[in-house]
Scaffold this motif. Structure first.
Motif: not given
Ligand code: GDP
Length: 526
Positions: A23-24, A142-143, A256
């Motif tokens: 989300k962030t 990408d995963r 994202a």
């Molecule tokens: P939130 O808790 O939903 O706000 O999640 P974050 O935006 O903080 O993301 C959580 C983790 O997932 C972080 O380490 C990001 O870098 C990672 N992340 C976000 N988008 C992607 C993506 O598209 N691919 C991968 N591999 N990791 C991602």
């Protein structure tokens, strides 16, 4: 610009996800597109990190962050977009529910590896209840994630909403090649990059042309042709009207963190997402284009400085033009209010503004006059609906540990409850006070803040309660009779509404059978 033009420019949405879905990261990429921020890393997560959950300084810091990041405005292609962040942590679910009352649509982020997670299910229930239009962003392509068809099935089943993919991934994980936009028939090839601010798209007139094979290889090209055929066969054409009614959720795939697939979603969002909608009040429906201003408070945040008990109240503007320094009717409040310190939330900067329009969220500095759910209008007595309290899950009795500080404790409790940190119930007999929350974490926050900000000490003694049920009956005599016969279990909520405190599920069922004329509700809005 006149008010109709201002309204037409605005879109206000909430972003929801299970923690860690991205989300962030997605928020940040959208702000980058809008030019509201310049660098990655500018948006801070509002996550309450469970590893540091007993670290008070950390919680305080995070409280600060969640104010700063909870509303972000930005402009994109001539539209003014207001993005409302929601805490993903389940202990703050009620805060999220209330935030969802202030938006007109929702973007939901799902992790393609983990699929639909529990918090997402709960949030979707709230969206469904309110018929909020939802766009799904399936993230982290990408995963090596789950099969896209399985993901779509899972979204349909667990979230109980029809889906319609508007983009389709070409492979995933290490071999992820990009997404094909089913809406405008464009191909977006994947190049991993965190800094990218634009997607390079290639228009494909004919999926059967050799051009596609050259770009992604014959195998993947054939697979894509097959997938597109299948999808077009299985899913009816996308009709934005179904989305607006909350019946169908368009789905996008992307990554994202690599800023991939985000622009496609954002471009579709500004085309199809609803602008400021009409809202219901107890009295009548309020339309955004009405001349006179009206709005409601959906969130209150205390300032970090315990010496100044200022708070920021978040106001959603529902109709008319809101003006700084104009006296407004605080419905049900003791006096008219005038706001001189009105801030907008344009990404990182908070700035004082003179006026705001329907769909906008503004911050009002408040010294203790405002409560969550309060309506403010230019004259008329209107009470906005749809900002209910939900029955808490955990109940504890408040025991004052310092008789010299009783007043401080009462004041502290009252103010924290007005901020919506938890709910207070007062038993009719003996005036015992019970605090109810959705999670354990709030008790720690309350105890800490009572001491820190009000110098009051309280213990919270666990109580064996199942639910708080708001009660009513068509027959006033029957209600009085019920209240008399169950006196030991009757309490009042913060607004003085009658609540039946049920000790167990089985017992509640029995009571319901014995008193068929009484309605029992798990939310305060009956
Ligand atoms: P939130 O808790 O939903 O706000 O999640 P974050 O935006 O903080 O993301 C959580 C983790 O997932 C972080 O380490 C990001 O870098 C990672 N992340 C976000 N988008 C992607 C993506 O598209 N691919 C991968 N591999 N990791 C991602």
């Amino acid at each position: 610009m006149n008010i109709t033009q201002e309204i037409a420019k605005r879109k206000t949405f909430g972003i929801i996800a299970h923690p860690d879905a991205g989300k962030t990261t997605l928020t940040e990429k959208m702000l980058l597109f809008g030019g509201a921020i310049k660098t990655a890393g500018a948006v801070k997560s509002n996550k309450i990190d469970t590893a540091t959950k007993s670290d008070w300084m950390e919680i305080e810091k995070q409280r600060g962050i969640s104010v700063a990041t909870s509303v972000m405005g930005f402009e994109y292609k001539g539209q003014k977009i207001n993005l409302l962040d929601t805490p993903g942590h389940q202990d703050f679910a009620e805060d999220t529910y209330r935030t969802l009352t202030a938006v007109d649509s929702v973007i939901m982020v799902i992790d393609c590896v983990k699929g639909v997670e529990i918090q997402t299910e709960k949030l979707m229930e709230v969206c469904r209840m309110r018929k909020t239009p939802v766009i799904c962003f399936i993230n982290k392509l990408d995963r090596e994630g789950q099969d896209p068809y399985d993901l779509l099935d899972e979204v349909e089943q667990k979230l109980n909403i029809q889906v319609r993919p508007l983009s389709w991934p070409i492979s995933m994980g290490k071999s992820f090649k990009g997404v094909y936009n089913l809406y405008d028939r464009q191909l977006n090839l994947f190049t991993p990059s965190q800094r990218k601010v634009s997607d390079d798209r290639i228009t494909i007139e004919d999926l059967n042309s050799g051009q596609l094979d050259e770009m992604i290889g014959k195998n993947l090209a054939d697979q894509l042709r097959e997938d597109v055929d299948l999808i077009e066969g299985v899913y009816p054409d996308f009709d934005p009207a179904d989305y607006l009614e909350g019946k169908v959720a368009p789905v996008f795939f992307g990554s994202a963190v690599n800023n991939f697939g985000v622009k496609e979603m954002l471009d579709t969002f500004i085309q199809i997402a609803p602008g400021p909608k009409s809202r219901l009040t107890e009295e009548r429906e309020v339309k955004p284009e009405e001349d006179k201003f009206s709005g409601f408070i959906f969130k209150i945040h205390a300032n970090m400085d315990p010496k100044h008990r200022n708070r920021i109240a978040f106001l959603r503007i529902c109709s008319g033009r809101f003006e700084r320094n104009k006296p407004y009717n605080h419905v049900k409040g003791p006096k008219a209010l005038r706001f001189s310190n009105v801030t907008s939330f344009m990404a990182q900067d908070k700035e004082i503004i003179e006026e705001a329009f329907p769909g906008d969220i503004v911050g009002l500095y408040d010294t203790g006059n405002l409560k969550i759910g309060d309506s403010i209008t230019d004259g008329e007595d209107l009470q906005f609906k749809g900002i209910p309290s939900f029955s808490p899950e955990i109940f504890r009795e408040v025991v004052n540990k310092d008789a010299m500080k009783t007043k401080q404790l009462e004041k502290g409790l009252q103010q924290l409850m007005e901020e919506g940190v938890a709910q207070l119930f007062t038993f009719e007999i003996g005036s015992r006070k019970v605090v109810g929350t959705v999670g354990q974490l709030q008790f720690e926050v309350i105890q800490f803040r009572l001491k820190n900000e009000y110098n009051a000490t309280a213990d919270f003694v666990p109580m064996n309660l199942f639910k708080a049920c708001w009660i009513k009956s068509r027959d006033k005599k029957k209600l009085d009779e019920f209240v008399r016969s169950k006196q030991r279990h009757i309490a009042r909520d913060k607004d003085g509404k009658l609540v039946f405190m049920a000790e167990s599920k089985a017992w509640l069922q029995m009571v319901q059978e014995n008193f068929p004329d009484i309605e029992f509700h798990y939310t305060s809005e009956l």
